[in-house]
Motif scaffolding. Structure first.
Motif, PDB file in Angstrom:
ATOM      1  N   GLU A  90     105.898 -29.453  31.060  1.00 11.15           N
ATOM      2  CA  GLU A  90     104.884 -29.293  30.201  1.00 11.15           C
ATOM      3  C   GLU A  90     105.523 -28.552  28.924  1.00 11.15           C
ATOM      4  N   TRP A 146     104.023 -29.421  38.769  1.00  9.81           N
ATOM      5  CA  TRP A 146     103.454 -29.660  37.555  1.00  9.81           C
ATOM      6  C   TRP A 146     104.710 -29.715  36.495  1.00  9.81           C
ATOM      7  N   GLY A 147     104.537 -30.410  35.355  1.00 14.42           N
ATOM      8  CA  GLY A 147     105.368 -30.455  34.292  1.00 14.42           C
ATOM      9  C   GLY A 147     106.120 -31.454  34.231  1.00 14.42           C
ATOM     10  N   THR A 160     107.942 -25.771  33.903  1.00 10.83           N
ATOM     11  CA  THR A 160     107.797 -26.800  35.259  1.00 10.83           C
ATOM     12  C   THR A 160     107.404 -25.911  36.690  1.00 10.83           C
ATOM     13  N   HIS A 191     106.185 -26.490  25.606  1.00  3.45           N
ATOM     14  CA  HIS A 191     105.852 -24.992  25.060  1.00  3.45           C
ATOM     15  C   HIS A 191     105.758 -24.945  23.737  1.00  3.45           C
ATOM     16  N   TRP A 204     110.128 -26.043  27.629  1.00  8.24           N
ATOM     17  CA  TRP A 204     109.179 -26.671  28.728  1.00  8.24           C
ATOM     18  C   TRP A 204     108.860 -25.766  29.878  1.00  8.24           C
TER      19      TRP A 204
END
Length: 118
Positions: free
Chosen positions: A74, A71-72, A90, A76, A88
């Motif tokens: 993403e 994932w990521g 991950t 923040h 970010w």
């Protein structure tokens, strides 16, 4: 503690790594007890990196083996971790042991860290 010159800082919280970067400053926060990371486990890593633009990230061994980005990244909005740049998160799975190169690239700024995995 690190590999290929990437320092690992152990303090009261999670271990941190300081990356080598061009036109940026790069830090990683490893959500583990202490390195080395365990192969096959999903590892959360939060990144802070200065520069501009979206973040692209990949992790490879020198033999070309790629880690799985579960994932990521993403972005923040904020946290209590105080290092320069945008943040970010991950999630990676490293399939085998070795010294992994994690490369982060933005429109302006790039960098990498080396992470030990057993």
């Amino acid at each position: 503690m690190g590999c290929n010159g990437t320092p690992v800082f152990l303090g009261n919280g999670f271990p941190e790594v300081r990356g080598t970067a061009r036109d940026a400053e790069l830090w990683g926060l490893l959500f583990v007890g202490r390195p080395p990371l365990e192969r096959g486990d999903e590892v959360k890593i939060v990144w802070r990196m200065t520069g501009e633009g979206p973040l692209r990230i990949r992790a490879t061994l020198p033999d070309g083996t790629a880690a799985k980005l579960v994932w990521g990244p993403e972005e923040h909005g904020g946290s209590t971790w105080r290092r320069p740049g945008q943040e970010w998160g991950t999630g990676f799975v490293f399939p085998k042991g070795g010294c992994w190169k994690v490369e982060l690239v933005r429109t302006r700024g790039s960098g990498h860290v080396w992470l030990p995995v057993q």
